[in-house]
Design a protein around this motif. Structure first.
Motif, PDB file in Angstrom:
ATOM      1  N   ILE A  29       7.492  -5.360   9.103  1.00 42.02           N
ATOM      2  CA  ILE A  29       7.394  -4.630   7.937  1.00 42.02           C
ATOM      3  C   ILE A  29       8.188  -4.056   7.210  1.00 42.02           C
ATOM      4  O   ILE A  29       9.176  -3.957   7.539  1.00 42.02           O
ATOM      5  N   LYS A  50       2.367  -5.392   2.867  1.00 47.12           N
ATOM      6  CA  LYS A  50       0.812  -5.607   3.462  1.00 47.12           C
ATOM      7  C   LYS A  50       0.917  -6.964   3.974  1.00 47.12           C
ATOM      8  O   LYS A  50       0.288  -7.909   4.844  1.00 47.12           O
ATOM      9  N   GLY A 102       9.838  -1.144   3.829  1.00 49.68           N
ATOM     10  CA  GLY A 102       8.866  -0.719   2.560  1.00 49.68           C
ATOM     11  C   GLY A 102      10.427   0.243   2.244  1.00 49.68           C
ATOM     12  O   GLY A 102      11.504   0.045   2.683  1.00 49.68           O
ATOM     13  N   PHE A 103       9.800   1.192   1.052  1.00 49.37           N
ATOM     14  CA  PHE A 103      10.699   1.706   0.531  1.00 49.37           C
ATOM     15  C   PHE A 103       9.685   3.137   0.393  1.00 49.37           C
ATOM     16  O   PHE A 103       8.541   3.140  -0.198  1.00 49.37           O
ATOM     17  N   GLU A 155       0.523  -0.917  -0.118  1.00 51.93           N
ATOM     18  CA  GLU A 155      -0.668  -0.156  -0.382  1.00 51.93           C
ATOM     19  C   GLU A 155       1.346   0.819  -0.690  1.00 51.93           C
ATOM     20  O   GLU A 155       2.020   1.206   0.335  1.00 51.93           O
ATOM     21  N   LYS A 156       0.515   2.425  -0.392  1.00 49.86           N
ATOM     22  CA  LYS A 156       1.138   3.548  -0.835  1.00 49.86           C
ATOM     23  C   LYS A 156       1.741   4.462   0.380  1.00 49.86           C
ATOM     24  O   LYS A 156       0.569   4.388   1.521  1.00 49.86           O
ATOM     25  N   ALA A 157       2.541   4.240   0.577  1.00 48.88           N
ATOM     26  CA  ALA A 157       3.393   5.213   1.533  1.00 48.88           C
ATOM     27  C   ALA A 157       2.521   6.700   1.926  1.00 48.88           C
ATOM     28  O   ALA A 157       2.966   7.421   0.473  1.00 48.88           O
ATOM     29  N   LEU A 163       6.262   3.156  -0.894  1.00 53.30           N
ATOM     30  CA  LEU A 163       4.984   0.736  -0.575  1.00 53.30           C
ATOM     31  C   LEU A 163       5.472   0.713   0.864  1.00 53.30           C
ATOM     32  O   LEU A 163       6.794  -0.029   0.814  1.00 53.30           O
ATOM     33  N   VAL A 164       4.313   0.081   1.067  1.00 55.16           N
ATOM     34  CA  VAL A 164       4.948  -0.681   2.140  1.00 55.16           C
ATOM     35  C   VAL A 164       4.410  -1.851   2.256  1.00 55.16           C
ATOM     36  O   VAL A 164       3.223  -1.656   1.347  1.00 55.16           O
TER      37      VAL A 164
END
Lengths: 506, 261
Positions: free
Chosen positions: B220, B100, B222-223, B57-59, B97-98
């Motif tokens: 989790i 799910k 993400g970047f 999902e969008k950061a 993005l992170v």
């Protein structure tokens, strides 16, 4: 000192960590600010307090009503809090906004299922599986929904004996078995089919076929099927086996003639040299022509010849399935001669299925374009003739033959007895993997078949060659002559009678 | 006295250079035992041929009311099989993005990235980060470990560095100067340690930047790319910064825990 300065600059919070949540829930933003909604959403995502999660997500929705994810997460909070209706409302809004989250559709379906809305649950489950078809939770729920909604057993359609809806039909048979063929279908899959409490093999399409023994008089045939859930269904049909009136003894004299035993004699003679896709053969048509002449001389009045390009699957099946059943009577005999390719298919269960290859059969997908022994068995049941003999000058196995000897030749009145009993016999030129041998312008098998009809197979010199005598003669002689390259197979598909050939008058 | 100061500075720079050199050439060999099979991990690998909403999902997190008031989500697009993030101008902007899902036990994850730093932009920061957030079950049990590229507005220097933070405090680690970056960022967690590594395009060996303590909580990953550091309270950001990400890969993981929804 620049070194230390840089180190104090943190990348922390790129994804968000709790101590960074300093801001309280804002209420000062204009609506339709989806950028800020995203940031607020993340505050909800990372707070540990459920009440704040609800509030953050609600604010995100207020800021950006088209932002799907907060609906999903609020719905899930309500679901976990046991507020099913609210959960369904939020999940439904996410669905209406066009989410592609297969887990949401699963959760929505599971709540609807709990509520008893099987149709809605099924619809949403389909959406879930259309997005990810291997999601185990959806697959498990689908099984539950199927079980809950499927109360019916498989649908059974009976092809043989044919039934008419609403009419109790009684079929009269002279043979000791009746071929029962049909199809059982169910959306959850068919688990088994039993006919008169005997397991019948079922293919992947639900087709089943089994020969069922019947007694003299009235017989009930009960076909039962069960689906994978355990629901059962059944259909039944009544058949009547008649006692066959034997030919009058006074009519049989020392020189037995066809007319003493049969009203009419039919033959279908097929020869194929020039295959469309299979390798060409050299003498098959020639063999068929010679056999046709021999049959004329030995009392066959009605002979249908089908050569080369006419010998398509459709034509052969039409002859066996439609033409012969219409013409042939119960006191007739039918000989089917085929000179051409044969093939054997290895079945997944380890068994084999034999095929004769029509002129238009495929080489790779021959099972759908050739004619199987199952079909021949099935079609034989449609031909009311007393005696049927298949003479196949081709090599294949998987015939499913009955190896019983039938009535002992030592019994008095042997011919009279075997002539009165129905039989379907078959003899093939060889088994699986064998090559038909050709010599002197004929196939070796047909050469010996012709000799057999000339009397070489008449073991007891009664000027009658029975089907069993034919098989007993062909098997060793063809095997020896071919140096074991081909060994004919002989047996019964049905019944205990004997097909009879009569020597031509010298 | 002046000569002594110059001499001390020279000695300091030589020692620093030796230290950095030693870090840069360190070979790394970290094995994850009892990993899930590649057949199971492969589902979570992402070559960014499309935006996979089942994985990400969008950061969009901000750190203060000031940042939130001026927040503008960065543009995320897929171009030629690469995820391209472009910050917006005129405010605090961020995109990324992170996951799910959470990674459990030991794991080894990496992502390729590409960033050209803008020169002479003092009205904003340039921050690219790859992050792991170990999230406990109670408030205060969260630890973030970060590895990324940074060019602060006031500073002319671009660096690659990593640190970790918990309970409102950041713990810095080693850093290296870097120019524009084409390479791969990587985290490896084994036991109660988590290592940050990177490899520039064309290099065969990984360089280990730091090893930090790990809580072993499910994490989790993400970047993101953003034009501000945590403490920045005002921004003009007249230019966009752009970064590209490709081939996110879970090399190994002992457990992957999917979100319920």
């Amino acid at each position: 000192m620049m070194h230390l300065k840089i180190l104090r600059i943190s990348l922390g919070g790129l994804l968000a960590i709790s101590f960074s949540i300093g801001a309280d829930i804002p209420n000062v933003f204009a609506s339709n600010d989806c950028d800020k909604a995203l940031s607020i959403f993340w505050k909800g995502k990372y707070t540990y307090q459920k009440a704040r999660k609800y509030r953050f997500y609600e604010v995100a929705i207020n800021l950006c009503p088209g932002f799907i994810r907060p609906y999903e997460l609020i719905g899930n909070l309500y679901r976990k809090d046991g507020e099913t209706e609210k959960a369904i409302d939020y999940f439904t809004k996410a669905a209406e906004l066009g989410t592609t989250n297969y887990k949401l559709y699963y959760l929505l379906a599971s709540l609807q299922f709990q509520r008893g809305d099987l149709d809605e649950a099924s619809t949403n489950l389909k959406k879930s599986l259309s997005i990810r078809d291997d999601y185990q939770k959806s697959l498990e729920l689908k099984r539950k929904i199927d079980q809950a909604s499927d109360k019916d057993g498989p649908k059974i359609i009976l092809f043989e004996p044919t039934t008419r809806r609403g009419i109790k039909t009684v079929f009269k048979y002279k043979s000791e078995t009746v071929t029962t063929r049909g199809m059982a279908t169910d959306k959850s899959g068919v688990s088994w089919v039993r006919i008169n409490q005997m397991d019948a093999p079922v293919d992947e399409r639900g087709n089943f076929l089994k020969d069922i023994p019947i007694q003299l008089g009235s017989n009930a045939i009960l076909i039962e099927a069960a689906d994978t859930i355990g629901n059962r269904s059944s259909v039944s049909v009544h058949v009547e086996r008649e006692e066959i009136s034997l030919p009058e003894i006074s009519r049989i004299d020392s020189a037995a003639q066809p007319s003493h035993f049969y009203d009419k004699s039919y033959a279908v003679v097929i020869g194929i040299n020039d295959y469309e896709k299979w390798p060409a053969l050299e003498f098959a048509v020639n063999d068929a022509r010679v056999v046709e002449k021999k049959l004329q001389l030995t009392g066959f009045e009605q002979i249908t010849i089908i050569f080369d390009k006419e010998a398509t699957q459709r034509r052969i099946l039409t002859e066996l399935f439609h033409e012969l059943p219409q013409q042939v009577g119960r006191n007739d005999r039918v000989l089917f001669y085929f000179a051409g390719h044969g093939q054997t298919e290895e079945l997944p269960n380890g068994g084999k299925r034999g095929y004769i290859i029509p002129v238009d059969a495929d080489t790779s997908n021959f099972s759908s374009s050739a004619i199987s022994m199952d079909q021949i068995r099935s079609l034989s049941a449609r031909i009311p003739a007393k005696h049927i003999l298949y003479v196949m000058d081709s090599c294949y196995s998987g015939l499913g033959l009955n190896r019983s000897y039938g009535v002992s030749p030592q019994l008095s009145g042997y011919l009279r007895k075997v002539a009165s009993m129905r039989v379907v016999q078959i003899v093939t030129a060889g088994g699986k993997g064998e090559q038909v041998q050709e010599r002197g312008g004929h196939g070796l098998f047909t050469n010996y078949f012709l000799r057999a009809l000339d009397g070489d197979a008449d073991i007891n010199n009664d000027r009658v060659v029975t089907g069993t005598e034919l098989g007993a003669y062909l098997r060793p002689n063809v095997s020896d002559a071919s140096h074991n390259a081909q060994t004919p197979l002989f047996g019964r598909l049905e019944g205990e009678g004997e097909f009879l050939f009569f020597m031509e008058k010298k | 006295m002046k000569r002594i100061r110059v001499f001390i500075k020279a000695i300091f720079l030589v020692v620093l250079a030796i230290f950095l050199q030693r870090c840069a050439t360190q070979t790394v060999s970290i094995e994850i035992e009892n990993s899930l099979p590649q057949s199971k991990l492969a589902y979570y690998n992402d070559s960014f041929d499309k935006l996979r909403e089942d994985l990400w999902e969008k950061a969009g997190f901000t750190f203060s009311q000031a940042q939130l008031r001026q927040f503008r989500a960065a543009d995320l697009t897929i171009e030629d099989g690469v995820l391209r993030i472009k910050t917006k101008t005129g405010g605090f902007s961020k995109g990324g993005l992170v996951s799910k899902y959470k990674l459990g036990g030991d794991f080894d994850v990496q992502v390729e990235c590409h960033m050209d730093f803008l020169v002479g932009k003092q009205d904003m920061d340039q921050v690219l980060g790859f992050g792991i957030v170990e999230r406990g079950k109670k408030t205060g049990e969260m630890r973030g470990i970060f590895l990324g590229l940074l060019k602060r507005g006031e500073s002319g220097e671009s660096i690659i560095h990593s640190n970790y933070g918990e309970k409102g405090k950041f713990h810095p680690g080693n850093w290296h100067r870097t120019g524009d970056f084409y390479g791969t960022l990587r985290f490896v967690r084994t036991g109660h340690e988590i290592s940050t590594l990177y490899k520039k395009q064309g290099e065969k060996q990984w360089r280990k930047l730091n090893t930090f303590p790990s809580t072993r909580n499910d994490a989790i990953v993400g970047f993101a790319l953003q034009n501000f550091i945590v403490k920045r309270n005002s921004i003009t950001a007249k230019s966009s910064i752009i970064a590209k990400f490709d081939n996110f890969k879970i090399n190994a993981a002992q457990e992957i825990i999917e979100e319920e929804i």
